[in-house]
Structure formats: structure tokens, C-alpha cells
Design a protein around this motif. Structure first.
Motif, PDB file in Angstrom:
ATOM      1  N   LEU A 158       4.388  16.988  -4.589  1.00  0.00           N
ATOM      2  CA  LEU A 158       3.613  18.172  -4.959  1.00  0.00           C
ATOM      3  C   LEU A 158       4.480  19.422  -5.010  1.00  0.00           C
ATOM      4  O   LEU A 158       4.339  20.258  -5.924  1.00  0.00           O
ATOM      5  CB  LEU A 158       2.451  18.366  -3.980  1.00  0.00           C
ATOM      6  CG  LEU A 158       1.318  17.358  -4.068  1.00  0.00           C
ATOM      7  CD1 LEU A 158       0.368  17.505  -2.880  1.00  0.00           C
ATOM      8  CD2 LEU A 158       0.572  17.480  -5.388  1.00  0.00           C
ATOM      9  N   VAL A 159       5.376  19.570  -4.043  1.00  0.00           N
ATOM     10  CA  VAL A 159       6.257  20.740  -3.991  1.00  0.00           C
ATOM     11  C   VAL A 159       7.185  20.762  -5.205  1.00  0.00           C
ATOM     12  O   VAL A 159       7.304  21.784  -5.898  1.00  0.00           O
ATOM     13  CB  VAL A 159       7.057  20.766  -2.668  1.00  0.00           C
ATOM     14  CG1 VAL A 159       8.184  21.787  -2.722  1.00  0.00           C
ATOM     15  CG2 VAL A 159       6.124  21.056  -1.493  1.00  0.00           C
ATOM     16  N   ILE A 160       7.843  19.653  -5.471  1.00  0.00           N
ATOM     17  CA  ILE A 160       8.773  19.595  -6.602  1.00  0.00           C
ATOM     18  C   ILE A 160       8.019  19.780  -7.921  1.00  0.00           C
ATOM     19  O   ILE A 160       8.471  20.516  -8.812  1.00  0.00           O
ATOM     20  CB  ILE A 160       9.573  18.276  -6.590  1.00  0.00           C
ATOM     21  CG1 ILE A 160      10.542  18.289  -5.410  1.00  0.00           C
ATOM     22  CG2 ILE A 160      10.315  18.073  -7.904  1.00  0.00           C
ATOM     23  CD1 ILE A 160      11.248  16.964  -5.162  1.00  0.00           C
ATOM     24  N   ASN A 161       6.867  19.139  -8.048  1.00  0.00           N
ATOM     25  CA  ASN A 161       6.063  19.287  -9.258  1.00  0.00           C
ATOM     26  C   ASN A 161       5.639  20.738  -9.455  1.00  0.00           C
ATOM     27  O   ASN A 161       5.704  21.263 -10.574  1.00  0.00           O
ATOM     28  CB  ASN A 161       4.845  18.367  -9.203  1.00  0.00           C
ATOM     29  CG  ASN A 161       4.059  18.395 -10.491  1.00  0.00           C
ATOM     30  OD1 ASN A 161       4.584  18.073 -11.550  1.00  0.00           O
ATOM     31  ND2 ASN A 161       2.796  18.803 -10.402  1.00  0.00           N
ATOM     32  N   SER A 162       5.226  21.386  -8.379  1.00  0.00           N
ATOM     33  CA  SER A 162       4.807  22.776  -8.486  1.00  0.00           C
ATOM     34  C   SER A 162       5.968  23.683  -8.869  1.00  0.00           C
ATOM     35  O   SER A 162       5.813  24.592  -9.699  1.00  0.00           O
ATOM     36  CB  SER A 162       4.185  23.247  -7.176  1.00  0.00           C
ATOM     37  OG  SER A 162       3.782  24.594  -7.283  1.00  0.00           O
ATOM     38  N   LEU A 163       7.129  23.450  -8.276  1.00  0.00           N
ATOM     39  CA  LEU A 163       8.305  24.245  -8.639  1.00  0.00           C
ATOM     40  C   LEU A 163       8.689  24.028 -10.098  1.00  0.00           C
ATOM     41  O   LEU A 163       9.118  24.964 -10.781  1.00  0.00           O
ATOM     42  CB  LEU A 163       9.487  23.903  -7.723  1.00  0.00           C
ATOM     43  CG  LEU A 163       9.442  24.489  -6.320  1.00  0.00           C
ATOM     44  CD1 LEU A 163      10.495  23.835  -5.432  1.00  0.00           C
ATOM     45  CD2 LEU A 163       9.629  25.998  -6.359  1.00  0.00           C
ATOM     46  N   HIS A 164       8.527  22.808 -10.564  1.00  0.00           N
ATOM     47  CA  HIS A 164       8.926  22.468 -11.941  1.00  0.00           C
ATOM     48  C   HIS A 164       7.904  22.933 -12.980  1.00  0.00           C
ATOM     49  O   HIS A 164       8.284  23.453 -14.032  1.00  0.00           O
ATOM     50  CB  HIS A 164       9.151  20.954 -12.052  1.00  0.00           C
ATOM     51  CG  HIS A 164       9.705  20.524 -13.352  1.00  0.00           C
ATOM     52  ND1 HIS A 164       8.923  19.965 -14.332  1.00  0.00           N
ATOM     53  CD2 HIS A 164      10.962  20.577 -13.854  1.00  0.00           C
ATOM     54  CE1 HIS A 164       9.669  19.686 -15.382  1.00  0.00           C
ATOM     55  NE2 HIS A 164      10.912  20.047 -15.116  1.00  0.00           N
ATOM     56  N   THR A 165       6.623  22.748 -12.687  1.00  0.00           N
ATOM     57  CA  THR A 165       5.586  23.016 -13.686  1.00  0.00           C
ATOM     58  C   THR A 165       4.736  24.248 -13.382  1.00  0.00           C
ATOM     59  O   THR A 165       4.056  24.750 -14.274  1.00  0.00           O
ATOM     60  CB  THR A 165       4.621  21.820 -13.810  1.00  0.00           C
ATOM     61  OG1 THR A 165       3.879  21.694 -12.589  1.00  0.00           O
ATOM     62  CG2 THR A 165       5.370  20.533 -14.127  1.00  0.00           C
TER      63      THR A 165
END
Length: 171
Positions: free
Chosen positions: A44-51
Motif C-alpha cells: 500500500l505504501v509503495i503503491n501510494s507513493l507511485h500512484t
């Protein structure tokens, strides 16, 4: 002790206490639960940072991960007291406990910054990644110790045999 022989993690008495306490089961349940939460939260953290999507879910997931971390740290300290006679920094787990303090500091800093609301979501997520990096190192330390304990169990000498070093009884 030669460099090739495995380090003794538990004395026979410590192993008996470890095997007899319910805190070993608690740790055995909490550790994989925490790791599962970590994996989901990391995604979730990486996805949020990316998208930029699902940021609230990502931020909340780090708080949940931190709550479970506190639970495992408190119960782990109790386990360490039962097995080794002290709550933290027993020689067998000294470096794991040292790194755990850093892990706790980073996770606590995250929760504090999140609670205060003064940091941007992006900064909070970057702090979460730093906390998660330290957690990954600490998890690897504990997995190594689990492996050492298993190896010690399979290579333990026969408890009825005489010791090969130290004081010897004369006949």
C-alpha cells in the motif's frame, strides 16, 4: 569453541523454559501476523507513493503495523524474561534487541508525526519506508536465530553424556 561449531543459543534449562511457556506460542502467532500486515502495508505504501492512490489506507496500515509491533515487542520482552531472566538485552538476543529499539523508534516517530498531522502524506510514507527497512533487517536477525535454534536442536549432544569441556568428575 571453534569457528565451525554452531553457537549455543539456549542452555538446556533455557530451552526447557522456552518450550514450556505460552509466550513462545504467542510469539509464534504474532510474528507471521505482523509479517503479513507488513507485506500488505508495504504494498500500500509503495503503491501510494507511485500512484497517489489509497493514501489513507497506506497511512492507516502503518499505524496498524505499529500497533502489532508494540504487541510483539511487549510479549517478546515477557518471553525473554521467562526464558533468560531479563526483559531485554539477554546475551543471546542482544543485537536483535538493539536493532528492535531502532525499529521501535522509527515506527513511533511515524505514529507521532501521523498523529500531529504536520507532515505531508508523502513524507510520512517515506518515513514508513525507513521504518520498514529497519524492520526487515530485524526480521532477518530473528529468522537467523530461529534457524540457529533449529540447528542447535538437531546437533544437541545426548543429555546423558558427559561434557566435553569444563569441569570433569573424577572416578
Amino acid at each position: 569453541m571453534s569457528a565451525s561449531s554452531p553457537q549455543v543459543l539456549y542452555t538446556p534449562a533455557q530451552r526447557a523454559r522456552r518450550d514450556a511457556t505460552a509466550w513462545t506460542l504467542v510469539q509464534g502467532i504474532l510474528a507471521p501476523v505482523q509479517f503479513l500486515i507488513f507485506g500488505i502495508s508495504l504494498y500500500l505504501v509503495i503503491n501510494s507513493l507511485h500512484t497517489g492512490e489509497h493514501t489513507d489506507w497506506a497511512l492507516a496500515s502503518v499505524v496498524l503495523k505499529t500497533a502489532v509491533l508494540y504487541a510483539i515487542m511487549v510479549t517478546g520482552a515477557i518471553w525473554e524474561k521467562v526464558v533468560f531472566g531479563q526483559y531485554l538485552f539477554a546475551p543471546a538476543f542482544y543485537w536483535e534487541d538493539v536493532v528492535s529499539m531502532g525499529v521501535m523508534a522509527l515506527h513511533t516517530a511515524y505514529v507521532w508525526a501521523w498523529w500531529q498531522g504536520a507532515w505531508s502524506a508523502n513524507d510520512l510514507l517515506l518515513l514508513a519506508l525507513a521504518a520498514y527497512g529497519s524492520y526487515a533487517i530485524n526480521a532477518a536477525q530473528y529468522i537467523r536465530k530461529l534457524r540457529m535454534a533449529r540447528l542447535q536442536k538437531t546437533t544437541s549432544p545426548d543429555p546423558t553424556s558427559l561434557p566435553t569441556s569444563g569441569a570433569q568428575a573424577s572416578t
